[in-house]
Scaffold this motif. Structure first.
Motif, PDB file in Angstrom:
ATOM      1  N   ILE A   1       0.860  -1.178   0.000  1.00 14.53           N
ATOM      2  CA  ILE A   1       0.000   0.000   0.000  1.00 14.53           C
ATOM      3  C   ILE A   1       0.897   1.228   0.000  1.00 14.53           C
ATOM      4  CG2 ILE A   1      -1.692   1.299   1.344  1.00 14.53           C
ATOM      5  CD1 ILE A   1      -2.869  -1.329   2.238  1.00 14.53           C
TER       6      ILE A   1
ATOM      7  N   THR B   1      -1.981   4.411  -2.400  1.00 13.24           N
ATOM      8  CA  THR B   1      -3.213   4.529  -1.612  1.00 13.24           C
ATOM      9  C   THR B   1      -2.993   5.385  -0.379  1.00 13.24           C
ATOM     10  OG1 THR B   1      -3.850   2.325  -2.355  1.00 13.24           O
ATOM     11  CG2 THR B   1      -5.034   3.231  -0.461  1.00 13.24           C
TER      12      THR B   1
ATOM     13  N   LEU C   1      -2.999  -4.507  -1.208  1.00 14.45           N
ATOM     14  CA  LEU C   1      -4.282  -4.607  -1.881  1.00 14.45           C
ATOM     15  C   LEU C   1      -4.387  -5.966  -2.561  1.00 14.45           C
ATOM     16  CD1 LEU C   1      -4.531  -1.040  -3.451  1.00 14.45           C
ATOM     17  CD2 LEU C   1      -5.647  -1.886  -1.384  1.00 14.45           C
TER      18      LEU C   1
END
Length: 224
Positions: free
Chosen positions: A153, A156, A201
């Motif tokens: 991540i 994000t 993710l």
């Protein structure tokens, strides 16, 4: 210049220093000389801000308006050059230094975009650009897989921090200090938690291809 403007300027320089240090850590892993350290540190520390300024039409770009950004990059590079061997895990240090720089640049980039008159959505996007582009260039020129392409991540976290800042500043009516603190906390919190807990993710999962029934002549439906 107000006290908060001065604080944001120092915050921006802090982000440059941390990103420059992350670039120098990559240079240490590649066993470059001192000049290589400075070049990689400068590309990492200034790359995102340079692209942001060009997209906003702010010329000259930040490191041509004042000598401090380049000086900060050089100082961070030389400091790492002489101390990198003392760090037990340079890759781990790189990840955490990069996380701090990511959080700082996501917010300062979005703040500068808002000040320059960008729409809120564009300001959040430019915050992500500021936070990520320098690291992309660093990894490419050092022949590393860019962090944004790994199963981590990263984008994000930058986007969440920039969006939190913009929402609080524009829609929530929060003061600049509170919005900056919240945005940095969100970006760093998400990225830090991902590093500690191994969050990522969900990746694309391969699926069987579609099967087409064959024609009576065995042509498999070709020509339809």
């Amino acid at each position: 210049m107000s006290a908060l403007d001065q604080f944001l300027r120092w915050l921006d320089l802090a982000g440059i220093a941390v990103f420059a240090a992350s670039g120098a850590l990559v240079a240490s892993r590649k066993r470059m000389d001192a000049v290589g350290f400075v070049v990689v540190a400068a590309v990492t520390g200034l790359g995102g801000g340079t692209l942001r300024d060009l997209l906003l039409g702010r010329t000259p770009v930040l490191w041509l308006r004042a000598p401090e950004p380049l000086a900060v990059c050089a100082a961070a590079a030389l400091l790492v050059f002489f101390t990198a061997h003392l760090v037990e895990s340079r890759f781990r240090a790189l990840l955490w230094a990069d996380a701090v720089g990511l959080a700082l640049f996501a917010v300062t980039g979005a703040e500068l975009a808002l000040i320059s008159g960008a729409d809120p959505w564009a300001a959040a996007l430019l915050g992500v650009v500021s936070a990520c582009f320098g690291g992309i260039v660093r990894d490419v020129i050092c022949d590393e897989v860019p962090l944004i392409l790994r199963r981590e991540i990263y984008l994000t976290a930058a986007g969440a921090g920039a969006a939190a800042f913009v929402l609080l500043r524009v829609a929530g009516g929060a003061g600049r200090g509170a919005a900056v603190a919240a945005g940095v906390a969100v970006a760093f919190g998400i990225r830090g938690a991902a590093l500690l807990r191994g969050w990522s993710l969900p990746p694309y999962r391969a699926r069987p291809g579609r099967a087409y029934p064959e024609d009576d002549d065995g042509a498999g439906g070709r020509g339809r």
